[in-house]
Each structure stands twice: as C-alpha cells, then as structure tokens.
Design an enzyme around this catalytic site. Structure first.
Site, short mmCIF file in Angstrom:
data_model
loop_
_atom_site.label_atom_id
_atom_site.label_comp_id
_atom_site.label_asym_id
_atom_site.label_seq_id
_atom_site.Cartn_x
_atom_site.Cartn_y
_atom_site.Cartn_z
N GLY A 1 0.85 -1.18 0.00
CA GLY A 1 0.00 0.00 0.00
C GLY A 1 0.89 1.22 0.00
N LYS A 2 0.89 1.97 1.12
CA LYS A 2 1.63 3.22 1.23
C LYS A 2 1.17 4.18 0.13
CE LYS A 2 5.90 1.31 1.80
NZ LYS A 2 7.33 1.29 2.13
N HIS A 3 -0.15 4.32 0.04
CA HIS A 3 -0.71 5.24 -0.93
C HIS A 3 -2.12 5.64 -0.51
CE1 HIS A 3 -2.65 1.61 -2.33
NE2 HIS A 3 -1.53 1.10 -2.82
N ALA A 4 -2.60 6.69 -1.16
CA ALA A 4 -4.00 7.09 -1.03
C ALA A 4 -4.58 7.12 -2.44
CB ALA A 4 -4.11 8.46 -0.38
N LYS B 1 -3.10 4.38 3.40
CA LYS B 1 -3.21 3.02 3.94
C LYS B 1 -1.91 2.23 3.78
CE LYS B 1 -5.87 2.33 -0.24
NZ LYS B 1 -5.58 3.73 -0.62
#
Ligand code: TYD
Length: 141
Positions: A52-55, A101
């Site tokens: 993830g590590k994104h929006a 997230k």
C-alpha cells in the site's frame, strides 16, 4: 458510482456454517456500499513487507482477509490513525477515498481480498505522503 459513506467502517458479512464447512456472503448494495468494479487479492507477502503506502483520489475499497491475517494502518485527512486487524474471513473494512493506507504483518497463509469501486487507474494514486497531506490541506480531492 460513489457511495454516501465517508467513514472507515467495519463490515460483518453473513456467515453460514454446517458440518460441510462455512460459507460467507458478500453482496453489493447490501454489504458493500459501492458498485464493485474491480477485485484483486494479495498473497505471498512476507511479514516484514509493508504494502500500500498510498491514497486514492477516487477509489473506495473493502478489504477482507479471506485466509490468514494481516493488519492495515489507516490515516485519514485529519491525521487520525487506526489499525485494523484483518483476521476474520466474515468481516471486512471499508475505506473511503483519500485515506493513506499501509498493509503489513501478513501471515504466511494470508490472502487479502480487495473489492474496489473503480477500475485501475495509476493516475488516481497518491504515492507520496507529503503530497497526500498537501492535497488534503488544499481540499483538492
Ligand atoms: P501496488 O499498487 O504496488 O500494490 P499494493 O497496493 O498492494 O502495494 O500494485 C502492484 C502492481 O500491480 C503494480 O505494478 C500495479 C499493478 N496493479 C494493477 O495493474 N491493477 C490493479 O488493480 C492493482 C491494484 C495493481
């Protein structure tokens, strides 16, 4: 179709069980607050991996660990953080658009099923945390 839901929400699905095993039902419109346009699943991630590590500017998601376990850390526009344990095949977590997230702590048998409100579009991903904060501040998304 965008849903009316704006909050991270835990969803319990109907579970049927008998001596043959268990069966879980997930229905659009009843359990899932958006039209399901895409499904993907993640497995084979080591427990030291962070995914993830994104929006996403537009996509809403429901995450279900249909086998094994993992965790998801969610940061909203206001900086509120929650960690959800995804450890039941009969429950899921709803994530609105524009939350940051991170999925981690995958068990070796983890299969994380993800239901999405939009088709894949790499351009609606924000992969830089500072950019996420800036977009939130400016109310751009
Ligand atoms: P990525 O976004 O890095 O996965 P995660 O959110 O779990 O960290 O996606 C991994 C690869 O898969 C990347 O090359 C993009 C591709 N991908 C698609 O082509 N379609 C999709 O629907 C998704 C979620 C990913």
């Amino acid at each position: 179709m965008k849903s009316e839901t704006t909050e991270v929400t835990l969803i319990q699905f109907k579970e049927f069980g008998d001596d043959r095993g268990r069966l879980v039902v997930v229905e659009e419109g009843q359990d899932i607050p958006f039209e399901i346009k895409r499904v993907f699943y993640i497995y084979g991630s080591d427990n030291n991996v962070v995914r993830g590590k994104h929006a996403n500017r537009r996509t809403e998601f429901v995450l279900i660990n249909v086998a094994g376990t993992s965790k998801v850390r969610i940061t909203d526009r206001a900086g509120n953080q929650i960690v959800a344990n995804l450890n039941r095949p009969h429950s899921g977590i709803y994530l609105p658009a524009m939350v940051w997230k991170e999925m981690y702590d995958f068990s070796p048998d983890s299969v994380l099923l993800v239901l999405c409100s939009e088709h894949y579009d790499p351009n609606e991903y924000i992969r830089d945390y500072n950019e996420f904060l800036k977009v939130c501040e400016n109310g751009e998304a």
